[in-house]
Scaffold this motif. Structure first.
Motif, PDB file in Angstrom:
ATOM      1  N   PRO A   1     -88.818 -38.371 -64.994  1.00  0.00           N
ATOM      2  CA  PRO A   1     -87.955 -39.374 -65.613  1.00  0.00           C
ATOM      3  C   PRO A   1     -88.636 -40.034 -66.810  1.00  0.00           C
ATOM      4  O   PRO A   1     -89.853 -40.003 -66.957  1.00  0.00           O
ATOM      5  N   ILE A   2     -87.821 -40.637 -67.663  1.00  0.00           N
ATOM      6  CA  ILE A   2     -88.309 -41.329 -68.852  1.00  0.00           C
ATOM      7  C   ILE A   2     -87.769 -42.753 -68.839  1.00  0.00           C
ATOM      8  O   ILE A   2     -86.577 -42.967 -68.616  1.00  0.00           O
ATOM      9  N   TRP A   3     -88.658 -43.735 -69.067  1.00  0.00           N
ATOM     10  CA  TRP A   3     -88.242 -45.125 -69.238  1.00  0.00           C
ATOM     11  C   TRP A   3     -88.145 -45.355 -70.737  1.00  0.00           C
ATOM     12  O   TRP A   3     -89.145 -45.494 -71.431  1.00  0.00           O
ATOM     13  N   GLY A   4     -86.943 -45.372 -71.265  1.00  0.00           N
ATOM     14  CA  GLY A   4     -86.735 -45.435 -72.704  1.00  0.00           C
ATOM     15  C   GLY A   4     -87.016 -46.799 -73.299  1.00  0.00           C
ATOM     16  O   GLY A   4     -87.037 -47.821 -72.604  1.00  0.00           O
ATOM     17  N   VAL A   5     -87.232 -46.824 -74.612  1.00  0.00           N
ATOM     18  CA  VAL A   5     -87.490 -48.083 -75.303  1.00  0.00           C
ATOM     19  C   VAL A   5     -86.246 -48.973 -75.299  1.00  0.00           C
ATOM     20  O   VAL A   5     -86.337 -50.181 -75.578  1.00  0.00           O
TER      21      VAL A   5
ATOM     22  N   ILE B   1     -78.745 -38.570 -65.865  1.00  0.00           N
ATOM     23  CA  ILE B   1     -78.139 -39.870 -65.648  1.00  0.00           C
ATOM     24  C   ILE B   1     -78.979 -40.948 -66.326  1.00  0.00           C
ATOM     25  O   ILE B   1     -80.155 -40.747 -66.626  1.00  0.00           O
ATOM     26  N   LYS B   2     -78.346 -42.089 -66.559  1.00  0.00           N
ATOM     27  CA  LYS B   2     -79.019 -43.247 -67.134  1.00  0.00           C
ATOM     28  C   LYS B   2     -78.882 -44.417 -66.179  1.00  0.00           C
ATOM     29  O   LYS B   2     -77.793 -44.707 -65.694  1.00  0.00           O
ATOM     30  N   ILE B   3     -80.012 -45.083 -65.879  1.00  0.00           N
ATOM     31  CA  ILE B   3     -79.999 -46.261 -65.019  1.00  0.00           C
ATOM     32  C   ILE B   3     -80.404 -47.467 -65.852  1.00  0.00           C
ATOM     33  O   ILE B   3     -81.486 -47.478 -66.455  1.00  0.00           O
ATOM     34  N   ASP B   4     -79.557 -48.471 -65.902  1.00  0.00           N
ATOM     35  CA  ASP B   4     -79.876 -49.699 -66.631  1.00  0.00           C
ATOM     36  C   ASP B   4     -80.948 -50.470 -65.859  1.00  0.00           C
ATOM     37  O   ASP B   4     -80.773 -50.741 -64.668  1.00  0.00           O
ATOM     38  N   SER B   5     -82.070 -50.796 -66.519  1.00  0.00           N
ATOM     39  CA  SER B   5     -83.186 -51.435 -65.818  1.00  0.00           C
ATOM     40  C   SER B   5     -82.952 -52.922 -65.571  1.00  0.00           C
ATOM     41  O   SER B   5     -83.790 -53.585 -64.947  1.00  0.00           O
ATOM     42  N   ILE B   6     -81.805 -53.465 -66.035  1.00  0.00           N
ATOM     43  CA  ILE B   6     -81.481 -54.867 -65.782  1.00  0.00           C
ATOM     44  C   ILE B   6     -80.509 -54.996 -64.605  1.00  0.00           C
ATOM     45  O   ILE B   6     -80.793 -55.680 -63.626  1.00  0.00           O
ATOM     46  N   ASP B   7     -79.366 -54.318 -64.703  1.00  0.00           N
ATOM     47  CA  ASP B   7     -78.368 -54.471 -63.646  1.00  0.00           C
ATOM     48  C   ASP B   7     -78.291 -53.285 -62.687  1.00  0.00           C
ATOM     49  O   ASP B   7     -77.556 -53.314 -61.708  1.00  0.00           O
ATOM     50  N   GLY B   8     -79.046 -52.196 -62.959  1.00  0.00           N
ATOM     51  CA  GLY B   8     -79.090 -51.054 -62.049  1.00  0.00           C
ATOM     52  C   GLY B   8     -77.887 -50.139 -62.104  1.00  0.00           C
ATOM     53  O   GLY B   8     -77.774 -49.213 -61.284  1.00  0.00           O
ATOM     54  N   SER B   9     -76.977 -50.355 -63.049  1.00  0.00           N
ATOM     55  CA  SER B   9     -75.792 -49.508 -63.139  1.00  0.00           C
ATOM     56  C   SER B   9     -76.186 -48.083 -63.524  1.00  0.00           C
ATOM     57  O   SER B   9     -77.130 -47.861 -64.295  1.00  0.00           O
ATOM     58  N   ILE B  10     -75.461 -47.097 -62.976  1.00  0.00           N
ATOM     59  CA  ILE B  10     -75.755 -45.682 -63.201  1.00  0.00           C
ATOM     60  C   ILE B  10     -74.636 -45.062 -64.027  1.00  0.00           C
ATOM     61  O   ILE B  10     -73.454 -45.220 -63.711  1.00  0.00           O
TER      62      ILE B  10
END
Length: 263
Positions: free
Chosen positions: A209-213, A231-240
């Protein structure tokens, strides 16, 4: 072409860059069906200088200033000084250790070990020699040492507490570990994933996985048809958010129950 490029990017080889050198793991003497061997190599940005600096050693990480390399060898985690070409620190007797990473503080590292059909994550300090178990029951196919861009946090993937070893499909928690205060929070939970896919589709298909800027976490996981999707996971609200919908010829043909594995 763009659909497949992202998946290739997530199956990366370790690279690191300093002002003077680009470090990379170079595969040597490849023989089909045999274990893969790597050596740590480096090349300068203009390509005029190239050398192998650690034979039969695959490094895991490079410090921000490019002066230290972290590698695992024979149950030992070592820090190698790229200027003096000497090993400056070593953490011994770590069975089945596979990956290790520097943190925001180069005297504190994170590393994972194999334990049966899952991984464990540890935090080690070279200052006081403390070794702390951060988490266990972690995914085998997902890299559990994905650092945030600021180096203050790491994301890992843990089998949900309701995990049933007799079930083919499992849910997986996405957890953020804060390095400074050592707190944890569950960011999100991935839908049901084929357990055999996670355990056995490793090695050649291990996912990075990659934690994007942009603050989002990007990774490849199987959908309800066991086809890898980004998939993309928002690191604030956890939405996928599922970014791709690629058809494939899957290794496992049984769909997850009631389509519950879809995003």
């Amino acid at each position: 072409m763009k659909k497949y490029l992202l998946i290739v990017l997530l199956v990366g080889i370790c690279f690191g860059q300093s002002n003077e050198w680009i470090y990379f793991n170079q595969e040597i003497d490849f023989v089909w069906g045999q274990p893969r061997d790597f050596s740590t190599s480096r090349v300068n940005p203009d390509g005029l200088e190239y050398e192998v600096i650690l034979e039969n050693i695959r490094f895991s990480d490079v410090s921000k200033n490019g002066k230290k390399l972290l590698f695992n060898s024979g149950g030992t985690i070592k820090i190698f000084n790229t200027e003096t070409m000497d090993t400056v620190s070593a953490l011994n007797a770590i069975p089945s250790s596979d990956f290790s990473r520097f943190t925001y503080d180069e005297d504190i590292i994170l590393f994972t070990t194999y334990v049966g059909s899952h991984r464990q994550l540890y935090r080690y300090s070279f200052i006081d020699s403390s070794n702390t178990l951060v988490a266990d029951s972690l995914s085998l196919s997902l890299n559990n040492l994905v650092m945030s861009p600021d180096g203050q946090k790491v994301v890992y993937f843990k089998y949900n507490e309701d995990f049933d070893t007799d079930s083919l499909y499992v849910a997986m928690d996405v957890i953020i570990y804060h390095l400074q205060d050592q707190s944890k929070n569950i960011l999100s939970t991935l839908p049901l994933i084929n357990f055999e896919y996670d355990v056995y589709v490793t090695g050649n298909y291990e996912k990075y996985p990659i934690w994007g800027v942009d603050g989002s976490i990007y990774l490849s996981v199987p959908d309800s048809n066991d086809c890898p999707q980004i998939i993309k996971i928002d690191s604030i609200d956890g939405s996928i958010t599922q970014l791709t919908d690629i058809e494939c010829s899957c290794i496992y043909t049984d769909n997850s129950p009631n389509g519950e594995g879809s995003f």
